[in-house]
Design an enzyme around this catalytic site. Structure first.
Site, mmCIF file in Angstrom:
data_model
loop_
_atom_site.group_PDB
_atom_site.id
_atom_site.type_symbol
_atom_site.label_atom_id
_atom_site.label_comp_id
_atom_site.label_asym_id
_atom_site.label_seq_id
_atom_site.Cartn_x
_atom_site.Cartn_y
_atom_site.Cartn_z
ATOM 1 C CG HIS A 101 5.748 -40.450 -13.798
ATOM 2 N ND1 HIS A 101 5.063 -40.795 -14.946
ATOM 3 C CD2 HIS A 101 5.128 -39.337 -13.317
ATOM 4 C CE1 HIS A 101 4.078 -39.943 -15.151
ATOM 5 N NE2 HIS A 101 4.086 -39.048 -14.179
ATOM 6 C CG HIS A 175 5.654 -34.868 -15.841
ATOM 7 N ND1 HIS A 175 4.928 -33.854 -15.240
ATOM 8 C CD2 HIS A 175 4.968 -36.014 -15.589
ATOM 9 C CE1 HIS A 175 3.879 -34.373 -14.646
ATOM 10 N NE2 HIS A 175 3.860 -35.681 -14.838
ATOM 11 C CD GLU A 309 2.343 -36.671 -17.982
ATOM 12 O OE1 GLU A 309 2.731 -37.792 -17.587
ATOM 13 O OE2 GLU A 309 1.503 -35.986 -17.358
#
Length: 345
Positions: A101, A175, A309
């Protein structure tokens, strides 16, 4: 339509977008974090449907990425490195030996510039940031603009735009952990999910793509006709076990249906429809969520939320046949995901 501003920490501001029908979305300028979404159940009770901390200070570390904007690259990059144009780039390893991420200083950790807008039918905010060349180990000066819009159709529209002066990997997402029971009354075991996907990405024990795409047919990953999430929570299928009893997998959309994903809670009557021009989605069912974190309505526990996502696949940096994350120099990156909230008929 209305926008409220609230100073929540010395340098952070929370913006709450409200439409004419009572739905609201709250967003921090720090990390672009969605802290709360209020929608009605079938009895007209407005409740929060996303996971968020009770103390804003906890968003400073936010290891679960609650509600955050993710970038430069959403997902795991194998070995925390990639090769581009014959050059190897090394990234921070913040998930065992891998890069997750955007790394420890990813977009979830920055203070975004915010501008607000409002019309008779919609209200929103635009977040902007300039990410410098080699920021986090990635090449290119990248200008990013992310817009959150709430309208009177009870739609939350996320629009992502970017441009880089060098060819670079980029795939952005949000997220948020959704729980349509309202105020986290239940886990998502009984939530029903539909995904317009006939293929998903096989993972190894590090949750890194193996390079293989698997057919969903005759598995707990076949959501084309709808199924409850708990089908994969207590299943002996190897891919569910690898994900610690659930899902943390990338589904490639067939793009044959109007909506790419649908989430339903039969008890509250809430429905969330997902429509996007992204090629796929990582569905994560909070299998690794630790117990006892102080959330706004209760303490955290496993399977308390589900993330959708929408993104491209970082596996494309190491394997052929996956939706690419490469943004070419001077090319416009333009992605959109629309979350529509309604009640079961």
């Amino acid at each position: 339509m209305n926008i409220e501003k609230k100073q929540v920490l010395e340098k952070w501001t929370e913006f709450t977008l409200s439409n004419d029908f009572g739905m609201s979305v709250s967003v921090l300028d720090f990390g672009g974090i969605i802290t709360k979404i209020m929608t009605p159940d079938r009895n007209g009770n407005f409740e929060n449907i996303v996971l968020g901390y009770s103390n804003y200070q906890d968003y400073q570390s936010n290891p679960n990425y609650f509600g955050a904007l993710i970038g430069r690259v959403a997902g795991r990059i194998e070995g925390a490195s990639f090769k581009l144009n014959e050059k190897t780039y090394s990234l921070a390893a913040n998930n065992e030996d891998h890069h997750l991420h955007g790394g420890p200083s990813g977009f979830h950790q920055i203070l975004w510039e915010v501008s607000l807008f409002q019309t008779a039918e919609e209200v929103g905010l635009t977040l902007t940031h300039k990410s410098a060349d080699m920021d986090g180990g990635y090449p290119g000066n990248v200008e990013i603009k992310v817009t959150y819009t709430l309208n009177n159709h009870n739609q939350l529209i996320l629009e992502y735009a970017a441009k880089s002066d060098q060819t670079t990997p980029l795939t952005l997402t949000n997220h948020a952990y959704f729980n349509l029971s309202g105020n986290l009354k239940n886990t998502v075991h009984d939530h029903q999910v539909t995904i317009d996907s006939s293929r998903f990405v096989e993972l190894d024990t590090d949750l890194i793509p193996t390079g293989k795409l698997l057919d969903v047919a005759d598995t707990t990953f076949d959501f084309r006709g709808g199924r409850v999430l708990s089908d994969g929570f207590n299943n002996d299928f190897e891919q569910n076990k690898i994900a610690d009893g659930g899902y943390d997998h990338y589904f490639i959309f067939d793009h044959t249906e109007e909506y790419q994903a649908i989430l339903q809670d039969p008890v509250s009557g809430r429905v969330m429809l997902v429509k996007t021009n992204e090629p796929g989605v990582v569905m994560y069912t909070s299998n690794g969520l630790a117990e006892g974190l102080p959330l706004a309505e209760c303490s955290s526990r496993k399977h308390l939320g589900v993330c959708f996502e929408t993104q491209s696949s970082p596996a494309s940096l190491h394997h052929e046949g996956f939706p690419t994350v490469i943004l070419n120099a001077g090319e416009n990156y333009q992605k959109q995901t629309v979350f529509t909230f309604r009640l079961e008929d």
